[in-house]
Design a protein around this motif. Structure first.
Motif, PDB file in Angstrom:
ATOM      1  N   MET A  68      14.658  57.370  51.517  1.00 50.13           N
ATOM      2  CA  MET A  68      14.976  58.608  50.825  1.00 50.13           C
ATOM      3  C   MET A  68      13.882  58.914  49.807  1.00 50.13           C
ATOM      4  O   MET A  68      13.231  58.017  49.297  1.00 50.13           O
ATOM      5  N   ALA A  69      13.727  60.198  49.525  1.00 52.43           N
ATOM      6  CA  ALA A  69      12.844  60.627  48.452  1.00 52.43           C
ATOM      7  C   ALA A  69      13.731  61.221  47.362  1.00 52.43           C
ATOM      8  O   ALA A  69      14.021  62.420  47.348  1.00 52.43           O
ATOM      9  N   SER A  70      14.234  60.371  46.505  1.00 50.81           N
ATOM     10  CA  SER A  70      15.152  60.729  45.418  1.00 50.81           C
ATOM     11  C   SER A  70      16.529  61.036  45.959  1.00 50.81           C
ATOM     12  O   SER A  70      17.325  60.125  46.191  1.00 50.81           O
ATOM     13  N   SER A  71      16.862  62.290  46.232  1.00 49.88           N
ATOM     14  CA  SER A  71      18.201  62.616  46.711  1.00 49.88           C
ATOM     15  C   SER A  71      18.221  62.604  48.235  1.00 49.88           C
ATOM     16  O   SER A  71      17.184  62.644  48.894  1.00 49.88           O
ATOM     17  N   LEU A  72      19.433  62.558  48.779  1.00 45.37           N
ATOM     18  CA  LEU A  72      19.594  62.532  50.242  1.00 45.37           C
ATOM     19  C   LEU A  72      19.442  63.958  50.764  1.00 45.37           C
ATOM     20  O   LEU A  72      20.343  64.782  50.654  1.00 45.37           O
ATOM     21  N   GLN A  73      18.283  64.288  51.304  1.00 42.24           N
ATOM     22  CA  GLN A  73      17.985  65.628  51.776  1.00 42.24           C
ATOM     23  C   GLN A  73      18.413  65.799  53.230  1.00 42.24           C
ATOM     24  O   GLN A  73      18.714  64.833  53.939  1.00 42.24           O
ATOM     25  N   GLU A  74      18.427  67.050  53.665  1.00 43.46           N
ATOM     26  CA  GLU A  74      18.842  67.361  55.035  1.00 43.46           C
ATOM     27  C   GLU A  74      18.005  66.599  56.059  1.00 43.46           C
ATOM     28  O   GLU A  74      18.518  66.142  57.078  1.00 43.46           O
ATOM     29  N   GLN A  75      16.705  66.445  55.757  1.00 44.70           N
ATOM     30  CA  GLN A  75      15.845  65.771  56.731  1.00 44.70           C
ATOM     31  C   GLN A  75      16.172  64.283  56.864  1.00 44.70           C
ATOM     32  O   GLN A  75      15.756  63.630  57.822  1.00 44.70           O
ATOM     33  N   ASN A  76      16.921  63.726  55.886  1.00 45.11           N
ATOM     34  CA  ASN A  76      17.313  62.320  55.977  1.00 45.11           C
ATOM     35  C   ASN A  76      18.565  62.108  56.816  1.00 45.11           C
ATOM     36  O   ASN A  76      18.839  60.977  57.242  1.00 45.11           O
ATOM     37  N   LEU A  77      19.348  63.160  57.020  1.00 45.65           N
ATOM     38  CA  LEU A  77      20.650  62.983  57.664  1.00 45.65           C
ATOM     39  C   LEU A  77      20.546  62.451  59.094  1.00 45.65           C
ATOM     40  O   LEU A  77      21.375  61.622  59.488  1.00 45.65           O
ATOM     41  N   PRO A  78      19.573  62.893  59.903  1.00 42.97           N
ATOM     42  CA  PRO A  78      19.453  62.263  61.229  1.00 42.97           C
ATOM     43  C   PRO A  78      19.218  60.754  61.143  1.00 42.97           C
ATOM     44  O   PRO A  78      19.762  59.988  61.952  1.00 42.97           O
ATOM     45  N   ASP A  79      18.403  60.326  60.154  1.00 38.47           N
ATOM     46  CA  ASP A  79      18.191  58.894  59.981  1.00 38.47           C
ATOM     47  C   ASP A  79      19.490  58.199  59.571  1.00 38.47           C
ATOM     48  O   ASP A  79      19.779  57.077  60.017  1.00 38.47           O
ATOM     49  N   MET A  80      20.284  58.837  58.724  1.00 35.68           N
ATOM     50  CA  MET A  80      21.553  58.259  58.297  1.00 35.68           C
ATOM     51  C   MET A  80      22.526  58.178  59.466  1.00 35.68           C
ATOM     52  O   MET A  80      23.266  57.197  59.604  1.00 35.68           O
ATOM     53  N   ASP A  81      22.512  59.205  60.322  1.00 35.25           N
ATOM     54  CA  ASP A  81      23.347  59.160  61.534  1.00 35.25           C
ATOM     55  C   ASP A  81      22.924  58.011  62.444  1.00 35.25           C
ATOM     56  O   ASP A  81      23.769  57.285  62.983  1.00 35.25           O
ATOM     57  N   ALA A  82      21.626  57.829  62.595  1.00 37.50           N
ATOM     58  CA  ALA A  82      21.130  56.744  63.445  1.00 37.50           C
ATOM     59  C   ALA A  82      21.516  55.388  62.861  1.00 37.50           C
ATOM     60  O   ALA A  82      21.894  54.462  63.602  1.00 37.50           O
ATOM     61  N   LEU A  83      21.426  55.265  61.536  1.00 36.93           N
ATOM     62  CA  LEU A  83      21.812  54.006  60.900  1.00 36.93           C
ATOM     63  C   LEU A  83      23.294  53.747  61.087  1.00 36.93           C
ATOM     64  O   LEU A  83      23.705  52.615  61.411  1.00 36.93           O
ATOM     65  N   ALA A  84      24.115  54.763  60.909  1.00 32.13           N
ATOM     66  CA  ALA A  84      25.557  54.603  61.111  1.00 32.13           C
ATOM     67  C   ALA A  84      25.862  54.224  62.554  1.00 32.13           C
ATOM     68  O   ALA A  84      26.745  53.391  62.819  1.00 32.13           O
ATOM     69  N   ASP A  85      25.142  54.832  63.503  1.00 33.92           N
ATOM     70  CA  ASP A  85      25.338  54.479  64.914  1.00 33.92           C
ATOM     71  C   ASP A  85      25.019  52.999  65.153  1.00 33.92           C
ATOM     72  O   ASP A  85      25.762  52.287  65.846  1.00 33.92           O
ATOM     73  N   ALA A  86      23.902  52.539  64.587  1.00 34.64           N
ATOM     74  CA  ALA A  86      23.479  51.165  64.811  1.00 34.64           C
ATOM     75  C   ALA A  86      24.466  50.171  64.195  1.00 34.64           C
ATOM     76  O   ALA A  86      24.820  49.165  64.809  1.00 34.64           O
ATOM     77  N   ILE A  87      24.932  50.461  62.979  1.00 35.68           N
ATOM     78  CA  ILE A  87      25.879  49.571  62.332  1.00 35.68           C
ATOM     79  C   ILE A  87      27.202  49.550  63.084  1.00 35.68           C
ATOM     80  O   ILE A  87      27.771  48.489  63.346  1.00 35.68           O
ATOM     81  N   ALA A  88      27.686  50.722  63.443  1.00 33.64           N
ATOM     82  CA  ALA A  88      28.972  50.806  64.142  1.00 33.64           C
ATOM     83  C   ALA A  88      28.909  50.086  65.487  1.00 33.64           C
ATOM     84  O   ALA A  88      29.834  49.381  65.870  1.00 33.64           O
ATOM     85  N   ALA A  89      27.803  50.252  66.196  1.00 33.95           N
ATOM     86  CA  ALA A  89      27.649  49.563  67.483  1.00 33.95           C
ATOM     87  C   ALA A  89      27.685  48.072  67.303  1.00 33.95           C
ATOM     88  O   ALA A  89      28.281  47.333  68.113  1.00 33.95           O
ATOM     89  N   SER A  90      27.081  47.581  66.234  1.00 31.87           N
ATOM     90  CA  SER A  90      27.064  46.137  65.975  1.00 31.87           C
ATOM     91  C   SER A  90      28.434  45.630  65.569  1.00 31.87           C
ATOM     92  O   SER A  90      28.876  44.542  66.013  1.00 31.87           O
ATOM     93  N   VAL A  91      29.149  46.391  64.750  1.00 38.77           N
ATOM     94  CA  VAL A  91      30.483  45.959  64.285  1.00 38.77           C
ATOM     95  C   VAL A  91      31.490  45.988  65.412  1.00 38.77           C
ATOM     96  O   VAL A  91      32.328  45.073  65.555  1.00 38.77           O
ATOM     97  N   LEU A  92      31.451  47.030  66.229  1.00 37.05           N
ATOM     98  CA  LEU A  92      32.505  47.256  67.221  1.00 37.05           C
ATOM     99  C   LEU A  92      32.259  46.562  68.553  1.00 37.05           C
ATOM    100  O   LEU A  92      33.124  46.595  69.427  1.00 37.05           O
ATOM    101  N   LYS A  93      31.104  45.921  68.702  1.00 41.14           N
ATOM    102  CA  LYS A  93      30.806  45.314  70.001  1.00 41.14           C
ATOM    103  C   LYS A  93      31.713  44.101  70.270  1.00 41.14           C
ATOM    104  O   LYS A  93      32.216  43.460  69.349  1.00 41.14           O
TER     105      LYS A  93
END
Length: 405
Positions: free
Chosen positions: A380-405
């Motif tokens: 992030m560059a200070s606040s969570l900007q719109e351009q960061n949200l795809p990265d946050m979605d990808a991170l959530a996908d990766a974590i969820a896949a690991s937890v739920l497997k």
């Protein structure tokens, strides 16, 4: 005024509770107090198993006198000489000068180091596998080095299956009139304090705890243990498999349950918001067993405790002076000091002009054993900007896949 409780027909708890101590070992908060446990066996010979912290010394002595009811004290078994259990030894020697001390050779060295006035003829040193008969009861001694001091041992009553387990199976929290684990809602009221006690006091020594559990199984036989009598917390007389299973998980660093612990370091609220956004995105993906912690306002003992509980960890940190935010850096140092391992970790870094915390946290995590660090991260560059949200979605996908497997 004495206050003791019966454990078995001829074994009595003579410990005491302390609600005045704010910090255990002057580090760990005690919001519900702590107990100091000691036990008296009334056989043909009378036996005291360990003493108590001097803060509760008067209560402790009155309890012993009440149980003995005029009988002499013949033996003192010292399983552990840390001052919260050994501080009252000198008072015991003053009141019962003919008492015989039974302890390990290393404990004798420490007792002299601590300045206790003990003569050689007062001490009977015991080693692994030695036994001592006091009449009806025969006690077997099992060494427990580095659980969590080098002199520690445990004592097993082969007659009635009582294991005097020293600091093993202990817990923060005062007993407040109760004694047995089955007198509490242990899972609801005590488990968090028991886990926080183990992980912060003993947690570094998982291999040594495993060795003790294996010795107990081989020498004593787990099925032969009917009571667990620790030096802190409740006595176990039912469902011993429950607490032993917890110890197996903690000692092997296996998580108790699948879930995500999110620890964030935020200066002005932006990284905190990112942590909350990530938690929301995980919930959208079906991962709701999550906990959020501000590393600056949460005592590290609670962070370490929950880290032993959950399978996944997210570290979200602002960059501070081109480094890791100091409280987060301290948390990572405690993880290393307590030998934490076998977790899946994701990283979120923040920095207005030079985000560096992610790379530096990764370096610290790579020093730990068996840590799976997800490649998906967010910068992030200070606040969570719109351009960061795809990265946050990808991170959530990766974590969820690991937890739920």
């Amino acid at each position: 005024m004495y206050n003791f409780r019966k454990v078995t027909d001829d074994l009595f708890w003579v410990g005491a509770n302390d609600h005045r101590l704010a910090l255990f070992e002057n580090i760990h908060p005690l919001y519900h107090g702590v107990s100091y446990n000691a036990y008296v066996l009334l056989d043909e010979k009378t036996v005291l198993f360990d003493t108590a912290d001097w803060a509760v010394g008067r209560q402790f002595i009155e309890n012993i006198q009440a149980v003995l009811a005029g009988r002499p004290l013949d033996y003192l078994v010292i399983n552990h000489v840390e001052p919260d259990h050994a501080a009252s030894i000198e008072e015991i020697l003053l009141r019962w000068p003919k008492v015989k001390i039974i302890t390990s050779p290393k404990a004798v060295i420490l007792l002299h180091q601590f300045g206790f006035p003990i003569e050689a003829e007062q001490v009977e040193e015991v080693r692994e596998g030695d036994t001592k008969c006091f009449g009806k009861h025969t006690i077997a001694f099992v060494s427990a080095p580095m659980v969590h001091w080098p002199e520690a041992m445990v004592s097993f009553d082969t007659t009635n299956g009582v294991l005097f387990s020293a600091d093993a199976f202990g817990s923060f929290r005062a007993l407040d009139g109760k004694l047995f684990a089955d007198e509490f809602d242990f899972d609801g009221e005590w488990l968090d304090d028991a886990r926080r006690y183990y992980t912060n006091i003993v947690g570094k020594y998982g291999p040594q705890v495993q060795a003790l559990l294996n010795k107990a199984a081989n020498i004593v036989g787990l099925d032969n243990i009917k009571y667990l009598c620790p030096l802190h917390g409740p006595v176990w007389r039912k469902d011993l498999g429950y607490i032993i299973d917890k110890y197996v998980h903690w000692a092997t660093y296996e998580p108790e349950e699948k879930g995500v612990m999110i620890v964030y370091a935020s200066m002005y609220g932006n990284t905190e918001t990112a942590a909350e956004v990530l938690a929301s995105k995980l919930a959208d993906r079906g991962v709701t067993n999550t906990r959020l912690y501000d590393v600056s306002s949460t005592h590290v003992s609670y962070l370490i405790s929950d880290l032993f509980k959950y399978s996944h960890l997210v570290l979200a940190s602002v960059t501070y002076n081109l480094g890791i935010f100091p409280p987060m850096h301290n948390f990572l140092a405690d993880m290393k000091a307590l030998n934490l391992q076998k977790r899946t970790v994701a990283l979120v870094e923040n920095g207005s002009w030079a985000p560096r915390s992610g790379a530096l946290m990764r370096e610290e995590l790579e020093k730990l054993k068996h840590m799976d660090i997800l490649d998906d991260g967010v910068t992030m560059a200070s606040s969570l900007q719109e351009q960061n949200l795809p990265d946050m979605d990808a991170l959530a996908d990766a974590i969820a896949a690991s937890v739920l497997k």
